[in-house]
Design a protein around this motif. Structure first.
Motif, mmCIF file in Angstrom:
data_model
loop_
_atom_site.group_PDB
_atom_site.id
_atom_site.type_symbol
_atom_site.label_atom_id
_atom_site.label_comp_id
_atom_site.label_asym_id
_atom_site.label_seq_id
_atom_site.Cartn_x
_atom_site.Cartn_y
_atom_site.Cartn_z
ATOM 1 N N GLY A 96 2.449 7.321 8.767
ATOM 2 C CA GLY A 96 2.821 8.688 9.137
ATOM 3 C C GLY A 96 3.342 9.457 7.932
ATOM 4 N N LEU A 97 4.171 8.806 7.117
ATOM 5 C CA LEU A 97 4.696 9.447 5.910
ATOM 6 C C LEU A 97 3.586 9.702 4.894
ATOM 7 N N LEU A 98 2.702 8.724 4.727
ATOM 8 C CA LEU A 98 1.606 8.891 3.769
ATOM 9 C C LEU A 98 0.631 9.980 4.204
ATOM 10 N N LYS A 99 0.309 10.021 5.477
ATOM 11 C CA LYS A 99 -0.608 11.052 5.974
ATOM 12 C C LYS A 99 -0.030 12.439 5.760
ATOM 13 N N ASP A 135 0.831 -1.213 0.000
ATOM 14 C CA ASP A 135 0.000 0.000 0.000
ATOM 15 C C ASP A 135 0.863 1.260 0.000
ATOM 16 N N PHE A 136 1.940 1.230 0.763
ATOM 17 C CA PHE A 136 2.818 2.401 0.875
ATOM 18 C C PHE A 136 3.407 2.776 -0.481
ATOM 19 N N PHE A 137 4.037 1.822 -1.140
ATOM 20 C CA PHE A 137 4.686 2.141 -2.415
ATOM 21 C C PHE A 137 3.662 2.370 -3.526
ATOM 22 N N SER A 138 2.519 1.708 -3.457
ATOM 23 C CA SER A 138 1.471 1.967 -4.454
ATOM 24 C C SER A 138 0.972 3.402 -4.359
ATOM 25 N N LEU A 139 0.761 3.886 -3.139
ATOM 26 C CA LEU A 139 0.276 5.257 -2.952
ATOM 27 C C LEU A 139 1.363 6.281 -3.250
ATOM 28 N N MET A 140 2.609 5.957 -2.943
ATOM 29 C CA MET A 140 3.703 6.869 -3.288
ATOM 30 C C MET A 140 3.803 7.042 -4.796
ATOM 31 N N ALA A 141 3.523 5.971 -5.549
ATOM 32 C CA ALA A 141 3.609 6.036 -7.008
ATOM 33 C C ALA A 141 2.401 6.720 -7.626
ATOM 34 N N SER A 142 1.211 6.475 -7.065
ATOM 35 C CA SER A 142 -0.020 6.958 -7.707
ATOM 36 C C SER A 142 -0.468 8.328 -7.221
ATOM 37 N N ASP A 143 -0.207 8.658 -5.943
ATOM 38 C CA ASP A 143 -0.690 9.913 -5.356
ATOM 39 C C ASP A 143 -2.213 10.010 -5.403
ATOM 40 N N ASN A 144 -2.885 8.862 -5.444
ATOM 41 C CA ASN A 144 -4.334 8.851 -5.625
ATOM 42 C C ASN A 144 -5.040 9.042 -4.291
ATOM 43 N N LYS A 145 -5.725 10.182 -4.153
ATOM 44 C CA LYS A 145 -6.398 10.523 -2.900
ATOM 45 C C LYS A 145 -7.503 9.524 -2.570
ATOM 46 N N ASN A 146 -8.250 9.064 -3.562
ATOM 47 C CA ASN A 146 -9.320 8.090 -3.316
ATOM 48 C C ASN A 146 -8.758 6.777 -2.798
ATOM 49 N N ASP A 147 -7.650 6.328 -3.392
ATOM 50 C CA ASP A 147 -7.008 5.099 -2.911
ATOM 51 C C ASP A 147 -6.497 5.291 -1.484
ATOM 52 N N TYR A 148 -5.959 6.461 -1.216
ATOM 53 C CA TYR A 148 -5.483 6.760 0.139
ATOM 54 C C TYR A 148 -6.610 6.650 1.156
ATOM 55 N N GLU A 149 -7.749 7.247 0.854
ATOM 56 C CA GLU A 149 -8.887 7.202 1.786
ATOM 57 C C GLU A 149 -9.380 5.768 1.973
ATOM 58 N N ARG A 150 -9.318 4.981 0.908
ATOM 59 C CA ARG A 150 -9.784 3.598 0.996
ATOM 60 C C ARG A 150 -8.797 2.724 1.757
ATOM 61 N N LEU A 151 -7.522 2.862 1.449
ATOM 62 C CA LEU A 151 -6.524 1.957 2.010
ATOM 63 C C LEU A 151 -6.172 2.265 3.460
#
Length: 494
Positions: free
Chosen positions: A119-122, A69-85
């Protein structure tokens, strides 16, 4: 078997499946981790699923899923995925806390990793207070784990990262760290990561080396703004897995941010493009910008690719502006006007680059000589940038904005060419003309003069110009310029 005993047996079976009772970083988990770090995310998921079938109680599975999840969100920057994951965060922490293998060094470590990564993703997605809380929790767990397992080398990675993060918090966010009672020291954290990079290959935890290099690159470029670390960082990245997409991206990223434009283009064009890797829109963004810095005729292809594939919120306005400028320099005014409208209509004005893009889209068109000089400078083509500027006369510019920018661009070029006297003269002219305007040129010129005097060890003058930069208000990049100036004053003990 009685009904009561049958229910107890059923309950035991369910709990034994859902409870993680050991931490076994076995060969399959190592392969999954290495696939994640190389950005082969689908392969990693398959290996994790295989481990679930083989040993469903292995707590390492939870940490690996969080890495995905961490590296997927770092690559995509997708806010919807962030809220879901991010809903998985609490469940994973609960499962790790319930693990019965509390004597393993991975018991507290895996919990700390989940807190650290979220913490980094938030922080990346703007949830700053929650980010700081997670980072504090990670720090506390790692310190406790170090006391229990002083020879467990992986503890050092998270401790160093937390040190860097809390030691480099922008001044306008210091209230959060004070509220939480957290402090840090960025130079100390960097030294800890540098030492760990050398220590890991000599230990049984060598697999974490590429991850440490990943963080060293981002911290040097994005946190410390160390633009002169190209050779060192490229040397680090060269040791990474040759089949890693992350390696290619970091090579291009470090080269682009360090004004090694030719190398950036070569690295990014050589990045593996197989479907086994995760989608990486940032590669197209960097490649489009690097090609624009060289004024390549196909720069628009990569900028458009970024807009088509990127699902996040950052650099959309900036990319549309770059497309507008691409066509302006080609003399295609119709497409220039079209893309300016897209800057105003599309994307978000959250990141400072996007805020700047929106302001430029609503301003008068740029002078094309200054624009070419700007792109050449960003690519490290300093002689070409100087050639665009040296025959210009400041009084030929009709707009005050362009006169300020002319001096600012000259100052920047001379600064990078280490012609300090010429740089100081032109920076001062930019300050004189622009200190009461809403353009960032004067404030950044003052910051740059501060750096020059700091290099010369003329600390009183350096401090004076850092303060000048801070005192200028209502301009673009106010937050980042102020933070860098305040960091300068902090280095000087002011």
């Amino acid at each position: 078997m009685t009904k009561k005993h049958l229910l107890l047996f059923f309950f035991f079976c369910v709990c034994s499946v859902s409870t993680y009772a050991n931490f076994n970083f076995n060969a399959n988990c190592v392969n999954a981790y290495e696939a994640i770090i190389s950005l082969r995310i689908n392969e990693a998921r398959q290996l994790i699923q295989k481990e679930k079938q083989h040993d469903p109680k292995n707590g390492i599975i939870i940490m690996l899923e969080n890495y995905v999840d961490f590296f997927s969100l770092m690559a995509s920057d997708n806010k919807n995925d962030y809220e879901r994951l991010k809903d998985y965060r609490s469940d994973r922490l609960s499962a790790l806390e319930d693990n019965s293998d509390e004597k393993s060094p991975y018991y507290l470590y895996t919990q700390a990793e989940v807190y650290l990564q979220w913490g980094l993703l938030k922080g990346r997605f703007g949830d700053y207070l929650s980010s700081a809380r997670d980072l504090k929790k990670a720090s506390n767990l790692l310190k406790e784990n170090t006391k229990k397992f002083p020879d467990f080398t992986p503890n050092k990675k998270g401790i160093a990262l937390v040190n860097v993060i809390f030691g480099s918090i922008p001044s306008n966010m210091k209230g959060i760290t004070s509220f939480l009672g957290m402090t840090g020291n960025a130079p100390t954290g960097i030294k800890q990561l540098e030492a760990l990079r050398l220590e890991l290959p000599k230990s049984k935890y060598e697999l974490f080396k590429d991850e440490v290099i990943f963080f060293l690159c981002y911290i040097n470029i994005d946190v410390l703004h160390n633009k002169n670390s190209y050779d060192k960082l490229i040397g680090y990245v060269a040791d990474m897995d040759s089949k890693s997409l992350l390696k290619s991206y970091l090579q291009g990223y470090v080269a682009f941010k360090s004004a090694h434009n030719e190398e950036a283009i070569n690295f990014l064009k050589s990045a593996p493009a197989s479907t086994i890797y995760i989608d990486m829109p940032p590669i197209d963004y960097l490649l489009g910008n690097a090609k624009l810095n060289r004024l390549d005729t196909d720069a628009y292809v990569y900028l458009n690719n970024y807009l088509r594939s990127y699902k996040g919120i950052n650099f959309i306005k900036d990319t549309y502006l770059k497309l507008a400028y691409f066509y302006l320099l080609k003399g295609d005014n119709a497409k220039y006007d079209y893309y300016l409208k897209q800057v105003r209509a599309k994307g978000y004005a959250v990141d400072e680059k996007d805020k700047q893009a929106l302001k430029e889209a609503n301003d008068a068109p740029p002078d094309t000589d200054l624009l070419r000089a700007r792109f050449y400078f960003d690519g490290g083509y300093y002689n070409k940038a100087l050639a665009e500027l040296k025959d210009e006369k400041v009084n030929t510019f009709k707009l005050l904005r362009d006169k300020i920018e002319f001096y600012y661009r000259l100052g920047r070029v001379y600064d990078r060419m280490e012609h300090d006297n010429e740089a100081l003269q032109n920076y001062q002219q930019a300050i004189n003309l622009g200190k009461k305007t809403s353009y960032y040129y004067a404030a950044n010129a003052a910051l740059s003069i501060g750096y020059i005097y700091e290099r010369k060890k003329d600390y009183p003058r350096a401090a004076s110009f850092y303060k000048q930069a801070i005192d200028m208000d209502d301009h673009e990049y106010k937050s980042s310029i102020d933070n860098e100036a305040k960091d300068g004053l902090k280095r000087l003990g002011k």
